[in-house]
Design a protein around this motif. Structure first.
Motif, PDB file in Angstrom:
ATOM      1  N   ILE A  53     -12.707   6.376   5.349  1.00  0.00           N
ATOM      2  CA  ILE A  53     -12.981   5.188   4.533  1.00  0.00           C
ATOM      3  C   ILE A  53     -12.268   5.237   3.180  1.00  0.00           C
ATOM      4  N   GLY A  54     -11.883   6.430   2.748  1.00  0.00           N
ATOM      5  CA  GLY A  54     -11.143   6.541   1.487  1.00  0.00           C
ATOM      6  C   GLY A  54      -9.770   5.895   1.605  1.00  0.00           C
ATOM      7  N   ASN A  55      -9.013   6.275   2.646  1.00  0.00           N
ATOM      8  CA  ASN A  55      -7.691   5.652   2.819  1.00  0.00           C
ATOM      9  C   ASN A  55      -7.843   4.173   3.134  1.00  0.00           C
ATOM     10  N   SER A  56      -8.893   3.861   3.882  1.00  0.00           N
ATOM     11  CA  SER A  56      -9.081   2.464   4.270  1.00  0.00           C
ATOM     12  C   SER A  56      -9.306   1.601   3.036  1.00  0.00           C
ATOM     13  N   TRP A  73     -10.662   7.599  -6.623  1.00  0.00           N
ATOM     14  CA  TRP A  73     -10.988   8.034  -5.266  1.00  0.00           C
ATOM     15  C   TRP A  73     -12.396   7.624  -4.888  1.00  0.00           C
ATOM     16  N   LEU A  74     -12.575   7.434  -3.616  1.00  0.00           N
ATOM     17  CA  LEU A  74     -13.923   7.262  -3.105  1.00  0.00           C
ATOM     18  C   LEU A  74     -14.412   8.660  -2.745  1.00  0.00           C
ATOM     19  N   LEU A  75     -15.404   9.110  -3.494  1.00  0.00           N
ATOM     20  CA  LEU A  75     -15.885  10.477  -3.295  1.00  0.00           C
ATOM     21  C   LEU A  75     -17.234  10.471  -2.589  1.00  0.00           C
ATOM     22  N   THR A 128       0.891  -1.172   0.000  1.00  0.00           N
ATOM     23  CA  THR A 128       0.000   0.000   0.000  1.00  0.00           C
ATOM     24  C   THR A 128       0.923   1.214   0.000  1.00  0.00           C
ATOM     25  N   PRO A 129       0.399   2.404  -0.300  1.00  0.00           N
ATOM     26  CA  PRO A 129       1.229   3.581  -0.049  1.00  0.00           C
ATOM     27  C   PRO A 129       1.428   3.656   1.468  1.00  0.00           C
ATOM     28  N   ILE A 130       2.430   4.383   1.907  1.00  0.00           N
ATOM     29  CA  ILE A 130       2.525   4.554   3.355  1.00  0.00           C
ATOM     30  C   ILE A 130       1.803   5.853   3.697  1.00  0.00           C
ATOM     31  N   TYR A 131       0.991   5.793   4.729  1.00  0.00           N
ATOM     32  CA  TYR A 131       0.053   6.881   5.017  1.00  0.00           C
ATOM     33  C   TYR A 131       0.706   7.992   5.820  1.00  0.00           C
ATOM     34  N   VAL A 133      11.185  14.180   1.261  1.00  0.00           N
ATOM     35  CA  VAL A 133      10.286  13.146   1.792  1.00  0.00           C
ATOM     36  C   VAL A 133       9.901  12.056   0.798  1.00  0.00           C
ATOM     37  N   TRP A 134       9.767  12.422  -0.478  1.00  0.00           N
ATOM     38  CA  TRP A 134       9.324  11.390  -1.408  1.00  0.00           C
ATOM     39  C   TRP A 134      10.397  10.338  -1.664  1.00  0.00           C
ATOM     40  N   ILE A 135      11.669  10.741  -1.639  1.00  0.00           N
ATOM     41  CA  ILE A 135      12.743   9.744  -1.806  1.00  0.00           C
ATOM     42  C   ILE A 135      12.748   8.843  -0.580  1.00  0.00           C
ATOM     43  N   ALA A 137      10.195   8.317   1.417  1.00  0.00           N
ATOM     44  CA  ALA A 137       8.978   7.503   1.477  1.00  0.00           C
ATOM     45  C   ALA A 137       9.005   6.348   0.479  1.00  0.00           C
ATOM     46  N   LEU A 138       9.363   6.640  -0.758  1.00  0.00           N
ATOM     47  CA  LEU A 138       9.330   5.587  -1.789  1.00  0.00           C
ATOM     48  C   LEU A 138      10.283   4.440  -1.445  1.00  0.00           C
ATOM     49  N   SER A 139      11.407   4.801  -0.817  1.00  0.00           N
ATOM     50  CA  SER A 139      12.393   3.761  -0.492  1.00  0.00           C
ATOM     51  C   SER A 139      11.844   2.713   0.474  1.00  0.00           C
ATOM     52  N   ASN A 140      10.766   3.050   1.162  1.00  0.00           N
ATOM     53  CA  ASN A 140      10.224   2.100   2.154  1.00  0.00           C
ATOM     54  C   ASN A 140       9.948   0.730   1.552  1.00  0.00           C
ATOM     55  N   TYR A 141       9.572   0.749   0.248  1.00  0.00           N
ATOM     56  CA  TYR A 141       9.172  -0.506  -0.376  1.00  0.00           C
ATOM     57  C   TYR A 141      10.328  -1.503  -0.464  1.00  0.00           C
ATOM     58  N   THR A 152       3.642   3.876   7.582  1.00  0.00           N
ATOM     59  CA  THR A 152       3.400   5.317   7.726  1.00  0.00           C
ATOM     60  C   THR A 152       4.591   6.136   7.235  1.00  0.00           C
ATOM     61  N   ASP A 153       4.261   7.282   6.658  1.00  0.00           N
ATOM     62  CA  ASP A 153       5.211   8.204   6.031  1.00  0.00           C
ATOM     63  C   ASP A 153       5.361   9.377   7.003  1.00  0.00           C
ATOM     64  N   GLU A 154       6.385   9.339   7.831  1.00  0.00           N
ATOM     65  CA  GLU A 154       6.363  10.155   9.040  1.00  0.00           C
ATOM     66  C   GLU A 154       7.225  11.416   9.038  1.00  0.00           C
TER      67      GLU A 154
HETATM   68  N1  MSP Z   1       2.424   9.492   2.142  1.00  0.00           N
HETATM   69  C1  MSP Z   1       1.964   9.540   0.812  1.00  0.00           C
HETATM   70  C2  MSP Z   1       2.255   8.252   0.084  1.00  0.00           C
HETATM   71  C3  MSP Z   1       3.685   7.853   0.074  1.00  0.00           C
HETATM   72  S1  MSP Z   1       3.901   6.289  -0.657  1.00  0.00           S
HETATM   73  C4  MSP Z   1       5.548   6.136  -0.846  1.00  0.00           C
HETATM   74  C5  MSP Z   1       0.449   9.783   0.786  1.00  0.00           C
HETATM   75  N2  MSP Z   1      -0.228   9.516   1.902  1.00  0.00           N
HETATM   76  S2  MSP Z   1      -1.787   9.765   2.126  1.00  0.00           S
HETATM   77  O1  MSP Z   1      -2.044   9.366   3.476  1.00  0.00           O
HETATM   78  O2  MSP Z   1      -2.119  11.110   1.778  1.00  0.00           O
HETATM   79  O3  MSP Z   1      -2.563   8.873   1.121  1.00  0.00           O
HETATM   80  C6  MSP Z   1      -2.450   7.481   1.158  1.00  0.00           C
HETATM   81  C7  MSP Z   1      -3.367   6.839   0.165  1.00  0.00           C
HETATM   82  O4  MSP Z   1      -4.729   7.034   0.501  1.00  0.00           O
HETATM   83  C8  MSP Z   1      -3.190   7.365  -1.260  1.00  0.00           C
HETATM   84  O5  MSP Z   1      -3.061   6.288  -2.145  1.00  0.00           O
HETATM   85  C9  MSP Z   1      -4.487   8.091  -1.512  1.00  0.00           C
HETATM   86  O6  MSP Z   1      -4.857   8.080  -2.857  1.00  0.00           O
HETATM   87  C10 MSP Z   1      -5.443   7.282  -0.677  1.00  0.00           C
HETATM   88  N3  MSP Z   1      -6.669   8.006  -0.444  1.00  0.00           N
HETATM   89  C11 MSP Z   1      -6.840   9.160   0.279  1.00  0.00           C
HETATM   90  N4  MSP Z   1      -8.137   9.553   0.159  1.00  0.00           N
HETATM   91  C12 MSP Z   1      -8.813   8.691  -0.624  1.00  0.00           C
HETATM   92  C13 MSP Z   1     -10.126   8.571  -1.073  1.00  0.00           C
HETATM   93  N5  MSP Z   1     -11.062   9.439  -0.740  1.00  0.00           N
HETATM   94  N6  MSP Z   1     -10.425   7.499  -1.853  1.00  0.00           N
HETATM   95  C14 MSP Z   1      -9.502   6.558  -2.192  1.00  0.00           C
HETATM   96  N7  MSP Z   1      -8.256   6.663  -1.801  1.00  0.00           N
HETATM   97  C15 MSP Z   1      -7.878   7.717  -1.029  1.00  0.00           C
HETATM   98  O7  MSP Z   1      -0.059  10.181  -0.247  1.00  0.00           O
END
Ligand code: MSP
Length: 675
Positions: free
Chosen positions: A23-26, A303-305, A12-15, A238-240, A242-246, A52-54
């Protein structure tokens, strides 16, 4: 020796731990979890990573605002995110935090290597920086610019609508430009690298064709990050980091890189559409520069809108996963999210749709099928599932054929990350099974001695079909399959690889009819419940509440109240004059793609001209003629592109960066002042 399983690595991306996850991130995490569970059930050795991207300025500032150290702040937030994933039964193999020691060390090392081999060089950066986006922009990339009386740019807005500030800093740069042709070829030779394919075209058109610029990859303006080894006043961008986490999560560059050797390259890296660019341009280039293979697929989901756009606290439309799962169960939440989001496009959450899915798909279709089957096996077969004999009647044959089709199609959709289609496929079998009961009329067969064999076959077919359904939904739902197995008296490991309707173990005892797995809910009551939850999650305030808050701020007794950047004193607010105005004409400004030139009637003696940088959002700008809008009418006139602009149009910025003019009812007279 046992044959070793094929491996599968999904991320997953790191949050960002800067707010509560909704629920969008979930969605992203649940979708990856479904894939991980599916692959395990298909016999793979799966490594599923989240985290997590801290680091970064935003976190530093947020912690500061709360009077906490950044570390204490991220510790608290990461704990909350881990607890949430546990609650949602996310089956991740590992949770990485970018503040983990091994990760920080590896990032410093990666940076050093890129520097040593000449991919990173020291330069000076001057650019417009948006704190919220954590991104720099050139002047031409800005969506809007502010100028002083001499026309010099003094500020502006990023394409996301966030304010930018001018920053000069010494910075290290990554030679992205050097790899542009290589990347273009890579795309061509790996057409499946970016999914859906349309996103690949977007990347080429928007970023590669215009020319890849070198990327500033260090910062000196804040400290919450990984210091550059050779020059520690810089922290790694931060993006370098963050991406390296993988790769660091697998032990790349660490003490033990056996995990890296085993699982890299990733099979699927799932990300939301707004971060596809980072994952399909910068990330591949970094990996290539490090001499590493690229992930097989980067999938950018939509996105979940909500009905009114992206979820945001200020709009009062945020839904947290706990709200839904605590009331309707985890399965309902997981099912809904994967069902409601179409492949690659955005999905829309509405309380009505959620409640309908719970009632129809879950309670009616699946829940009833189980209830009817279990109670009939109890009634007609003494609770024991009869032996399965294939294809006695045409109805049996049809059910078997649908089950085979469903299994095959489900797998195909899951492999292609089409979750909604995969679920729709299972529900075809659910419907066919319900139809099968109506076709075979077991209650009629039960009355005649000569039909007992056929009745037994019908019961076996129903149990067999439910077993297939339970296995197929097991990557998506974590409770219902167990419950279905339990009620059918089955006890077997999930094995999707060899799943076949005919493999029903006979003779098991079904338990007595249990409680319905998905109770029906009252539509009005539940729609109301969800709506109330949405609005209690709001930060939005009416104008009078804003005024009251502003007045409170000015309370002389509270003079030591600190003003944050976004707050203004009440007297400042009061000086601004807002008026209703009608759009009489609108046209494009020659040579300025972003600007629209409006002629308005704001109740003044003559017409007013206002220029606004919203052309991008109004390709059909002529449709705006006749609309009533709100303008800031006492703004000092300024010149933009040689044209005078007498005020400003009020607009709203949606969280996805889209901008929309605020319009008002047409009966409001031109020139009315807003109070
Ligand atoms: N930290 C960066 C990602 C770094 S990955 C090396 C980031 N974090 S985030 O917390 O903002 O978003 C994490 C993920 O949640 C992203 O893929 C983003 O698209 C997703 N979503 C956030 N809101 C969303 C919705 N409403 N619907 C679907 N996905 C959503 O970006």
């Amino acid at each position: 020796m046992a044959e070793s399983k094929p491996t599968f690595y999904i991320t997953t991306p790191i949050y960002y731990p800067s707010g509560r996850l909704h629920i969008g991130n979930s969605y992203t995490t649940i979708a990856c979890d479904a894939v991980a569970r599916y692959k395990r059930a298909m016999g793979y050795d799966v490594f599923f990573l989240t985290g997590t991207d801290e680091h970064g300025l935003k976190i530093e500032q947020k912690a500061d605002k709360l009077g906490m150290t950044p570390q204490a702040y991220v510790d608290k937030m990461a704990k909350g995110i881990k607890a949430l994933w546990k609650k949602l039964e996310i089956s991740n193999t590992k949770f990485i935090r970018t503040t983990d020691d091994y990760h920080e060390k590896a990032v410093a090392q990666i940076f050093q290597q890129l520097q040593d081999q000449g991919d990173i060089y020291l330069g000076e950066y001057t650019g417009w920086y948006s704190v919220s986006d954590e991104e720099y922009f050139t002047e031409s990339q800005l969506a809007e610019v502010y100028r002083d009386d001499n026309g010099k740019v003094i500020g502006g807005k990023a394409p996301s609508g966030h304010e930018v500030q001018l920053v000069h800093e010494q910075s290290y740069f990554f030679k992205m430009s050097k790899y542009a042709d290589w990347l273009r070829n890579y795309y061509q030779e790996h057409p499946d690298f970016i999914q859906p394919a349309s996103r690949m075209n977007e990347m080429i058109k928007n970023f590669i064709d215009p020319g890849l610029e070198d990327l500033a990859v260090s910062r000196t303006t804040f400290h919450w990050g990984v210091p550059v080894k050779s020059d520690p006043k810089h922290v790694v961008y931060v993006w370098i980091d963050a991406l390296s986490n993988y790769i660091t999560a697998l032990g790349y560059d660490g003490q033990d890189d056996s995990g890296f050797k085993k699982y890299w390259p990733a099979d699927v890296q799932m990300v939301g559409k707004e971060i596809v660019r980072f994952h399909t341009i910068y990330w591949p280039i970094i990996l290539h520069a490090l001499g590493l293979p690229l992930p097989k697929t980067v999938y950018g989901h939509g996105w979940l809108l909500m009905k009114d756009g992206k979820m945001s606290k200020s709009k009062g439309n945020v839904i947290y996963p706990e709200t839904l799962m605590d009331r309707y169960g985890l399965d309902a939440l997981r099912y809904y999210l994967l069902r409601a989001m179409p492949y690659a496009n955005d999905g829309i959450f509405t309380p009505e749709d959620f409640v309908d899915r719970v009632n129809f798909d879950l309670a009616n279709d699946l829940g009833n099928l189980l209830n009817r089957t279990v109670s009939m096996i109890n009634k007609y077969e003494n609770g024991v599932i009869p032996a399965f004999k294939p294809g006695v009647t045409d109805f049996d044959k049809e059910l078997e054929a649908v089950s085979k089709q469903t299994i095959a199609n489900f797998k195909k959709w899951m492999e292609e990350l089409h979750f909604s289609d995969a679920l729709a496929e299972i529900w075809k079998l659910v419907s066919q099974s319900n139809k099968y009961i109506d076709q075979t009329e077991p209650w009629v067969l039960a009355k005649r001695d000569e039909d007992q064999e056929q009745l037994a076959s019908v019961m076996a077919h129903l149990a067999a079909s439910l077993r297939v359904i339970a296995e197929l939904i097991s990557p998506i739902m974590t409770h219902a399959p167990k419950e279905i197995f339990h009620q059918l008296g089955l006890d077997e490991p999930i094995d999707l690889k060899n799943l076949d309707i005919a493999d029903l173990p006979a003779g098991a005892k079904t338990v007595a009819k249990g409680t319905p797995i998905f109770p029906r809910v009252d539509v009005d009551e539940e729609v109301n419940f969800i709506k109330t939850k949405m609005t209690t999650n709001t930060k939005a305030k009416g104008r009078s509440a804003m005024k009251a808050a502003a007045e409170k701020q000015f309370d002389p007794e509270e003079t030591n109240l600190k003003l944050t950047k976004k707050e203004v004193r009440f007297e400042a607010f009061e000086k601004i004059e807002l008026k209703v105005a009608e759009i009489l004409d609108v046209k494009k400004v020659e040579g300025a793609d972003k600007l629209l030139q409006f002629r308005l009637d704001a109740g003044d003696d003559g017409d007013r001209q206002i220029l606004s940088g919203i052309a991008k959002w109004y390709p059909d700008y002529q449709k705006l003629i006749g609309k009533k809008v709100i303008i800031v009418s006492n703004l000092k006139p300024r010149k933009m592109r040689g044209q005078i602009s007498q005020g400003m149009l009020l607009s709203v910025e949606h969280d996805d960066g889209n901008v929309e003019l605020v319009t008002v009812d047409s009966h409001l007279e031109n020139g009315l002042t807003l109070e």
